[in-house]
Scaffold this motif. Structure first.
Motif, PDB file in Angstrom:
ATOM      1  N   UNK B 139       0.756  -1.355   0.089  1.00 31.55           N
ATOM      2  CA  UNK B 139       0.027   0.034   0.039  1.00 31.55           C
ATOM      3  C   UNK B 139       0.928   1.235   0.129  1.00 31.55           C
ATOM      4  N   UNK B 140       2.206   1.253   0.166  1.00 33.90           N
ATOM      5  CA  UNK B 140       3.049   2.406   0.282  1.00 33.90           C
ATOM      6  C   UNK B 140       3.187   2.744  -1.712  1.00 33.90           C
ATOM      7  N   UNK B 141       2.466   3.705  -1.914  1.00 38.89           N
ATOM      8  CA  UNK B 141       2.459   4.335  -3.274  1.00 38.89           C
ATOM      9  C   UNK B 141       3.424   5.040  -3.737  1.00 38.89           C
ATOM     10  N   UNK B 142       4.028   5.758  -2.696  1.00 35.27           N
ATOM     11  CA  UNK B 142       5.188   6.803  -2.883  1.00 35.27           C
ATOM     12  C   UNK B 142       6.025   6.790  -1.591  1.00 35.27           C
ATOM     13  N   UNK B 143       7.383   7.029  -1.669  1.00 37.48           N
ATOM     14  CA  UNK B 143       8.306   7.278  -0.759  1.00 37.48           C
ATOM     15  C   UNK B 143       9.239   8.319  -1.526  1.00 37.48           C
ATOM     16  N   UNK B 144       8.956   9.669  -0.917  1.00 37.90           N
ATOM     17  CA  UNK B 144       9.988  10.683  -1.304  1.00 37.90           C
ATOM     18  C   UNK B 144      10.827  11.253  -0.304  1.00 37.90           C
ATOM     19  N   UNK B 145      12.190  11.119  -0.542  1.00 38.35           N
ATOM     20  CA  UNK B 145      13.297  11.650   0.538  1.00 38.35           C
ATOM     21  C   UNK B 145      14.038  12.731  -0.062  1.00 38.35           C
ATOM     22  N   UNK B 146      14.575  13.647   0.953  1.00 40.41           N
ATOM     23  CA  UNK B 146      15.200  14.766   0.646  1.00 40.41           C
ATOM     24  C   UNK B 146      16.422  14.894   1.428  1.00 40.41           C
ATOM     25  N   UNK B 147      17.493  15.628   0.897  1.00 38.95           N
ATOM     26  CA  UNK B 147      18.766  16.166   1.428  1.00 38.95           C
ATOM     27  C   UNK B 147      18.869  17.826   0.935  1.00 38.95           C
ATOM     28  N   UNK B 148      19.154  18.563   1.777  1.00 41.29           N
ATOM     29  CA  UNK B 148      19.672  19.807   1.267  1.00 41.29           C
ATOM     30  C   UNK B 148      20.729  20.616   2.102  1.00 41.29           C
ATOM     31  N   UNK B 149      21.577  20.832   1.669  1.00 44.63           N
ATOM     32  CA  UNK B 149      22.820  21.615   2.366  1.00 44.63           C
ATOM     33  C   UNK B 149      22.964  22.982   2.049  1.00 44.63           C
ATOM     34  N   UNK B 150      23.549  23.842   2.763  1.00 47.63           N
ATOM     35  CA  UNK B 150      23.809  25.167   2.269  1.00 47.63           C
ATOM     36  C   UNK B 150      24.890  25.930   3.122  1.00 47.63           C
ATOM     37  N   UNK B 151      25.720  26.622   2.599  1.00 50.66           N
ATOM     38  CA  UNK B 151      26.845  27.397   3.119  1.00 50.66           C
ATOM     39  C   UNK B 151      26.620  28.905   3.024  1.00 50.66           C
ATOM     40  N   UNK B 152      26.536  29.520   3.847  1.00 55.07           N
ATOM     41  CA  UNK B 152      26.531  31.082   3.681  1.00 55.07           C
ATOM     42  C   UNK B 152      27.983  31.660   4.104  1.00 55.07           C
ATOM     43  N   UNK B 153      28.658  32.227   3.347  1.00 53.14           N
ATOM     44  CA  UNK B 153      29.781  32.842   3.573  1.00 53.14           C
ATOM     45  C   UNK B 153      29.461  34.232   3.499  1.00 53.14           C
ATOM     46  N   UNK B 154      29.551  35.215   4.716  1.00 53.25           N
ATOM     47  CA  UNK B 154      29.280  36.446   4.509  1.00 53.25           C
ATOM     48  C   UNK B 154      30.126  37.366   5.149  1.00 53.25           C
ATOM     49  N   UNK B 155      30.162  38.743   4.882  1.00 47.60           N
ATOM     50  CA  UNK B 155      31.198  39.863   5.227  1.00 47.60           C
ATOM     51  C   UNK B 155      30.416  40.855   5.528  1.00 47.60           C
ATOM     52  N   UNK B 156      30.493  41.637   6.455  1.00 47.39           N
ATOM     53  CA  UNK B 156      29.480  42.878   6.941  1.00 47.39           C
ATOM     54  C   UNK B 156      30.331  43.807   7.457  1.00 47.39           C
ATOM     55  N   UNK B 157      30.306  45.057   7.031  1.00 48.26           N
ATOM     56  CA  UNK B 157      30.946  46.193   7.112  1.00 48.26           C
ATOM     57  C   UNK B 157      30.166  47.353   7.305  1.00 48.26           C
ATOM     58  N   UNK B 158      30.304  48.236   8.401  1.00 47.43           N
ATOM     59  CA  UNK B 158      29.001  49.194   8.471  1.00 47.43           C
ATOM     60  C   UNK B 158      29.955  50.738   8.615  1.00 47.43           C
ATOM     61  N   UNK B 159      29.125  51.682   8.260  1.00 44.58           N
ATOM     62  CA  UNK B 159      29.923  52.978   8.650  1.00 44.58           C
ATOM     63  C   UNK B 159      30.335  53.404  10.001  1.00 44.58           C
ATOM     64  N   UNK B 160      29.415  52.483  10.789  1.00 48.17           N
ATOM     65  CA  UNK B 160      29.991  52.856  12.280  1.00 48.17           C
ATOM     66  C   UNK B 160      31.240  52.126  12.951  1.00 48.17           C
ATOM     67  N   UNK B 161      31.768  51.273  11.872  1.00 49.79           N
ATOM     68  CA  UNK B 161      32.995  50.362  12.255  1.00 49.79           C
ATOM     69  C   UNK B 161      32.825  48.983  12.323  1.00 49.79           C
ATOM     70  N   UNK B 162      31.758  48.330  12.335  1.00 47.18           N
ATOM     71  CA  UNK B 162      31.544  46.778  12.486  1.00 47.18           C
ATOM     72  C   UNK B 162      32.385  46.196  11.341  1.00 47.18           C
ATOM     73  N   UNK B 163      32.866  45.045  11.532  1.00 40.52           N
ATOM     74  CA  UNK B 163      33.553  44.336  10.463  1.00 40.52           C
ATOM     75  C   UNK B 163      33.333  42.887  10.899  1.00 40.52           C
ATOM     76  N   UNK B 164      32.471  42.033  10.240  1.00 39.62           N
ATOM     77  CA  UNK B 164      32.178  40.728  11.021  1.00 39.62           C
ATOM     78  C   UNK B 164      31.926  39.736   9.729  1.00 39.62           C
TER      79      UNK B 164
END
Lengths: 445, 485
Positions: B139-164
């Motif tokens: 009776x199992x008509x469908x089996x659907x499986x998932x994998x997902x991966x993400x990598x976010x590399x970010x740089x932040x600089x502000x006029x106030x002087x933050x650097x992250x």
């Protein structure tokens, strides 16, 4: 600025350099501008320029898809490399999937200079005039005005070379005064044909009409749904029922029922990407020419949407509904039309006599029991009690829970007027819906 | 890239911006979807660009570009300034920001196995194995499986002087089966619906979730649901399991606690909030058993990060303390309106989107009782498991949620199962009926990668630490009898 030559050349280079049995490149570039306002003040405004290049490579029966937002040579080379790596190492498909060959496309008018060039300053000034008029009635306005210009191309090693430039303009506004709210929206390709003052003003009128809402007992009522409300029901019917994936998984209310009467005889729903009253486009994202797809005709189930991939998987032919190659949920109708009838709104109100007039819904969900078309949602931005064919008073938002497929069997009238709305929030798709008069619709709280 | 970002920041200062930040992001993703042993999709994506946000002449402006040359960055800066100047000509109030500490720092998600280093064969092989095995069950008509991966590399600089600099890694997987008999189709999912469970972890998550180990139970329940009775309508005590609690918290606590909603910024789209600012610190949100908090620093949450996209160092925030609404998820602009400092909830989906107030990891504090003791303590009730449908009004009050399965509880024991269960309520009344939250041993961090908000819509990952909890006298079911009119 359109980049037709560059896009087709880059896509062609990918096709020529790929060491695969067949390969496809889909390129989309878009520049969009969005102004968001709340309480008649602009709080978010932005311009966004981006592109996406999707490469689908086939090696034997193995398929790899990769994408990048770089149009530079190194970025494209890397994208192709990643698609090939997947195609070399992933699992083999048990069915024979082939990319489509070249076709002729019917031209559609889809790119308007005015939409591409209107400035933020112009848009702000037009909206500001409406803010002033609304303030005079004690109403504040919130919403979004978006314009975009872009282009999409599909090129493959079988000879497909398709290109489509487009523009889109969309305004959605909510006017509020105390607990009352009114909504209106407009969607089109040509900014100069969007009646901004009219949309803004109609939302004020609806807001004022919705003042001082009172409680109405839940239960079964005769109803008129405005086109915006109908479009939300159609969007969910489409998501749960009109795609080949749900159809073959057995969860669609159409599963196994093609050729059978599934709903009321007044219901005619089709998809037509070539109809200029929608957000027309000439081909799908595999380069297959668009053509009309009948989904429900006089209440009888006629068809669902396939792309080449799901077609190959299920032994069917593509209907020209491929989305971008990395979309996980399969093909859906992207240019839906619910055909209208012959009635005017006044005539429908008269026929309603006593019931509820619903302008919009909020947070509709069609996953309660998609096989039966059971949905729930809240009314929003204008719910009115109608008596003697006239709006008597505004009522508080109400929750409906009902079987929409069965409810469509109780349609007593459809308007000749219809409106067009965004579908899936995409500039390349739309839903056109009329007013509906339905008997005995269930509100549960 | 840091040099380019600093050049853009200096340019904004020169042009007279009161505030500006420049964010570069490179987002790399991989997703795989397999149905019944057949690969439906296996794709990777790489997207990068710069987003520039300014306060100029008292108004916000934003522009982004996927082209990362100095010329393109400065063009985007000019566009952001032009948007702000246009808006400024109409706005009657000027943007002001709450103060925040400035940071120069780097952070990376801790992980053991980089999913992008794992071979395609290994990844697809696991999903093919699960889905092929599932389809062997009757009776199992469908089996659907998932994998997902993400990598976010970010740089932040502000006029106030933050650097992250931050590097955030997310992994997720799951599957669902559909049992079908020609008349009905019933779904069971593992470990959660909505494509599984997402976490800021590496590929080690895939082993931890042990999809194969769950297959017999999940397929068995899906098949059994085909012959189960409909969940009857009525009023009854319910125990809501962990994944459904995650969704309940998400919709009825996380969203209404977003300060931008409470201040009206989302009124035209997502809606407002019943948690209005005059209610902060005094409003009775739920019973004394209810303690809800946001913690972006919780390891492994799908909403775990060290700094938000305004450069604010994140911290734990009590949203509901012993049933009383105590605080919001905030931005620097919004925090100033309520006389506070931002707690670091501003996040953007990517480089081309404005940061807006988002949930991080919104969790419920575990209580004292174990799930088995709570079931034993329930005379007549339902255990509701795994979200299937969700709907709530624009103030986040009137909700109706459906789950995949309901287990009957009779005299402290689990009994029959029911299909198509639905429960509904009004948020503060519902939480007021909570009389027990299960203990640490039943608590886990659930994670969704599909929270949508804003225009254009931004989809982002959020975590929800939850254990099962009991609610008294809940309205369940909507259809009195099938076909009733």
């Amino acid at each position: 600025m359109l980049l037709k030559e560059k896009i087709l050349e880059e896509a062609g280079d990918i096709i020529r350099s790929a060491r695969a049995d067949s390969v496809e490149a889909v390129v989309r570039r878009e520049s969009a501008s969005t102004l968001r306002f709340a309480a008649s003040s602009f709080h978010q405004g932005g311009k966004d320029t981006d592109c996406a290049v999707y490469v689908r490579a086939l090696i034997g029966r193995k398929i790899g898809v990769s994408s990048t937002n770089s149009l530079e040579a190194d970025g494209l080379k890397d994208c192709l490399k990643r698609a090939l790596r997947i195609a070399e190492h992933t699992g083999r498909e048990p069915f024979d999937f082939r990319l489509p060959g070249p076709s002729e496309y019917r031209p559609v008018e889809s790119w308007f200079e005015r939409t591409a060039t209107v400035t933020e300053r112009e848009k702000v000034d037009i909206l500001a005039e409406s803010f002033k008029r609304a303030r005079a009635s004690g109403v504040s306005q919130s919403g979004t005005l978006t314009t975009a210009e872009g282009e999409v191309a599909v090129v493959n090693s079988k000879g497909v070379s398709a290109y489509h430039p487009y523009t889109t303009a969309r305004l959605s506004v909510v006017s509020t005064k105390g607990a009352a709210s009114g909504h209106d929206s407009a969607l089109g390709k040509d900014f100069s044909r969007i009646d901004i003052p009219g949309v803004m003003s109609r939302s004020v009128d609806d807001c004022l009409l919705a003042a001082s809402p009172t409680h109405l007992e839940p239960g079964a009522y005769r109803v008129i749904f405005a086109p915006h409300a109908v479009s939300e029901l159609l969007e969910w019917l489409s998501y749960t029922g009109f795609g080949s994936k749900n159809f073959h998984e057995g969860t669609s209310f159409l599963s196994g029922r093609l050729g059978e009467k599934v709903t009321g005889g007044l219901v005619n729903i089709h998809d037509d990407a070539l109809d200029p009253s929608g957000m027309a486009m000439p081909f799908d994202m595999e380069g297959v020419p668009k053509r009309r797809l009948s989904i429900i005709e006089k209440g009888v189930a006629r068809g669902v949407a396939y792309d080449s991939f799901t077609g190959a998987m299920e032994g069917a032919r593509t209907t020209g509904h491929a989305g971008f190659p990395d979309e996980p949920e399969g093909p859906f109708p992207e240019h839906l039309f619910m055909e209208g009838g012959v009635m005017g709104l006044d005539e429908m109100m008269e026929r309603l006599d006593r019931g509820i007039f619903v302008k919009s819904f909020h947070y509709v969900n069609g996953l309660l029991n998609p096989k039966e078309g059971l949905m729930t949602g809240m009314t929003r931005h204008g719910t009115f009690l109608v008596e003697g064919g006239k709006i008597k008073r505004a009522v508080n938002p109400m929750r409906f829970t009902d079987n929409i497929v069965k409810a469509f069997e109780r349609i007593e009238g459809l308007s000749k007027d219809a409106r067009v709305f965004w579908h899936h929030g995409s500039a390349l798709s739309s839903i056109r819906a009329p007013y509906l008069l339905i008997d005995s619709f269930r509100f549960t709280s | 890239m840091r040099g380019l970002l600093k050049t853009a920041v200096e340019y904004l200062k020169k042009k007279g911006a009161e505030y500006g930040d420049v964010r570069f992001e490179r987002v790399t993703t991989e997703s795989i979807q397999v149905r019944d042993g057949v690969i439906e999709g296996h794709s990777t994506d790489s997207s990068s660009g710069i987003g520039i946000r300014v306060v100029f002449r008292g108004a916000w402006g934003f522009a982004s570009t996927h082209m990362t040359t100095e010329k393109d960055a400065l063009k985007a800066a000019d566009q952001a300034l032009a948007v702000a100047a246009a808006c400024s000509s109409v706005n009657r109030t000027r943007v002001a920001l709450a103060e925040t500490a400035l940071h120069v720092d780097a952070y990376a998600t801790p992980f053991r196995i980089d999913p992008f280093s794992v071979s395609p064969e290994e990844k697809t092989g696991r999903l093919i194995e699960v889905t092929t095995e599932a389809s062997r069950y009757k009776d199992i008509a469908v089996c659907e499986a998932f994998m997902a991966f993400s990598r976010v590399d970010k740089e932040f600089v502000s006029t106030e002087g933050a650097e992250i600099t931050q590097s955030l890694l997310t992994s997720g997987c799951g599957y669902h089966v559909i049992a079908e008999n020609g008349h009905d189709a019933q779904t069971r999912s593992y470990p959660d619906s909505h494509h599984g469970l997402f976490s800021t972890k590496g590929y080690e998550l895939i082993d931890e979730l042990d999809m194969m180990g769950s297959l017999e139970r999940v397929t068995g329940e899906a098949r059994a649901l085909l012959n189960a009775k409909e969940c009857a309508a009525g009023t009854i005590d319910v125990i809501i399991d962990g994944p459904q609690m995650a969704l309940q918290i998400h919709e009825s606590c996380g969203h209404p606690a977003e300060l931008d909603r409470a201040l009206g910024s989302e009124i035209s789209f997502a809606g407002g909030s019943f948690l209005t600012t005059d209610r902060m610190g005094a409003y009775r949100y739920g019973s004394g058993h209810v303690n809800l908090y946001a913690d972006p620093n919780h390891p492994g949450g799908a909403g775990s990060y060290k700094y938000d996209d305004e450069g604010v160092r994140t911290k734990r925030v009590d949203i509901v303390k012993e049933g009383v609404f105590t605080d919001y998820l905030s931005s620097r602009e919004g925090a100033l309106v309520i006389g506070a400092r931002s707690n670091g909830a501003m996040r953007a989906e990517g480089w081309n989107r404005l940061p807006i107030v988002r949930m991080s990891n919104i969790c419920i504090e575990p209580g004292e009782v174990t799930l088995s003791d709570l079931i034993a303590d329930t005379k007549n009730g339902l255990l509701l498991s795994t979200n299937r449908s969700w709907s709530i009004d624009d103030l986040r009050l009137n909700f109706q949620f459906g789950t995949e399965i309901a287990y009957e509880i009779r005299n402290g024991k689990l009994g029959r199962i029911f299909k198509n269960p639905v429960y509904s309520g009004i948020t503060p009344d519902f939480w007021a009926s909570c009389d027990a939250v299960c203990s640490k041993e039943d608590w886990r961090m659930w994670g969704l990668n599909s929270c949508a908000k804003g225009e254009p819509v931004q989809v982002i990952g959020v975590g929800h630490g939850a254990s099962p909890a009991r609610f008294r006298g809940v309205s369940v079911g909507v259809l009195k009898t099938r076909g009733e009119r």
